[in-house]
Design an enzyme around this catalytic site. Structure first.
Site, PDB file in Angstrom:
ATOM      1  N   ARG A 176       0.857  -1.191   0.000  1.00  0.00           N
ATOM      2  CA  ARG A 176       0.000   0.000   0.000  1.00  0.00           C
ATOM      3  C   ARG A 176       0.890   1.236   0.000  1.00  0.00           C
ATOM      4  NH1 ARG A 176      -4.404  -1.736   4.686  1.00  0.00           N
ATOM      5  NH2 ARG A 176      -5.357  -3.475   3.537  1.00  0.00           N
ATOM      6  N   ARG A 194      11.925   5.529   3.406  1.00  0.00           N
ATOM      7  CA  ARG A 194      12.147   6.976   3.405  1.00  0.00           C
ATOM      8  C   ARG A 194      12.935   7.427   4.625  1.00  0.00           C
ATOM      9  NH1 ARG A 194       6.262   9.089   2.862  1.00  0.00           N
ATOM     10  NH2 ARG A 194       7.291  11.062   3.344  1.00  0.00           N
ATOM     11  N   TYR A 197      12.384  -1.929  -3.531  1.00  0.00           N
ATOM     12  CA  TYR A 197      12.132  -0.497  -3.682  1.00  0.00           C
ATOM     13  C   TYR A 197      13.373   0.199  -4.230  1.00  0.00           C
ATOM     14  CZ  TYR A 197       7.699  -0.505  -1.117  1.00  0.00           C
ATOM     15  OH  TYR A 197       6.402  -0.727  -0.728  1.00  0.00           O
ATOM     16  N   ASP A 211       2.314   4.997  -0.237  1.00  0.00           N
ATOM     17  CA  ASP A 211       1.789   6.253   0.285  1.00  0.00           C
ATOM     18  C   ASP A 211       1.547   7.266  -0.824  1.00  0.00           C
ATOM     19  OD1 ASP A 211       1.855   5.368   2.909  1.00  0.00           O
ATOM     20  OD2 ASP A 211       3.856   6.192   3.304  1.00  0.00           O
TER      21      ASP A 211
END
Length: 259
Positions: free
Chosen positions: A53, A205, A114, A55
């Site tokens: 999911r 992040r 990622y 952001d």
């Protein structure tokens, strides 16, 4: 009902994230609206499930979702039909595949990958605005690699976890962080590739924002390990913007898209 896996690419800028929301545009809601044009189940309110999911503002080049459809589509024709109905949204279905009923986009996944793109240059971004995080000064890639090496393995990642993270445990295994430095006109690009079975909310992040402080010379590399050991959100470096983050791939015991 036949189950299909969908490999999805999207630009996250217009969306409030992957997850469907009542009052804001989402990637999930947009894909489901396209499916509702093709399938009676989705017209009646069926939902898709995704591997991650993402952001608001986060992009994907290899998101995976699954959908249970009434009709047993030819996968190539399903792709074409979905892409037709997705226009003009910046979302594309790259591949579709018929799977068994035991396949689940989220729970069957054994790896997530990622990429974070960070560009250092003094001139403002034009073509890549909203697609990368920009800083003004070049970074020390070797120092960032030294800092990143302390995060590899099984750890309590409380320091690098959002305060609103809903995961039951902060314990995660980070399999790899690779940092590549690429020369670009009038600057440098730093590409952070992170691989794990799963990630905590804002973990990537938080890690990249912390490593940027190392690359900028504000933190010594060993402070990354100290921050990790603190198991304290206050020990984390700044959490970087979502613009440069991409979900690039999801691994399964058997690749549903293998030909």
């Amino acid at each position: 009902m036949p189950r299909f896996a969908l490999k999805i690419e999207y630009d996250g800028r217009p969306f409030a994230g992957w997850q469907a929301q009542a009052d804001q545009p989402s990637v999930q809601g947009t894909v489901e609206a396209a499916l509702a044009r093709l399938d009676a189940g989705f017209a009646a309110g069926a939902r898709i499930a995704a591997a991650g999911r993402t952001d608001a503002g986060v992009h994907a080049t290899g998101q995976v979702a699954h959908a249970d459809l009434v009709r047993d589509w030819d996968p190539a024709r399903l792709c074409e039909a979905l892409n037709f109905h997705l226009r003009p949204a910046p979302i594309a279905v790259l591949a579709a595949a018929r799977t068994g009923d035991d396949f689940h986009a989220r729970f069957s996944a054994v790896q997530r990958r990622y990429l974070f793109r960070l560009i250092a240059r003094r001139a403002p971004m034009t073509h890549l605005r909203g697609l990368v995080w920009q800083v003004r000064n070049t970074l020390d890639a070797d120092a960032m690699r030294q800092g990143a090496a302390q995060l590899i393995g099984h750890h309590d990642f409380t320091t690098f976890r959002s305060s609103i993270c809903q995961a039951r445990s902060p314990l995660k295994t980070l399999d790899d962080i690779a940092i590549d430095e690429v020369a670009i006109p009038h600057g440098r690009e730093y590409r952070f590739s992170l691989t794990a079975r799963s990630f905590l909310h804002n973990q990537v992040r938080s890690i990249v924002g912390t490593l940027e402080r190392v690359g900028a010379g504000a933190w010594p590399p060993e402070r990354v390990g100290t921050a990790l050991a603190a198991r304290d959100r206050a020990a984390c470096g700044p959490v970087c913007k979502p613009h440069g983050l991409y979900l690039t791939g999801v691994g399964y015991p058997e690749d549903p898209f293998a030909t």
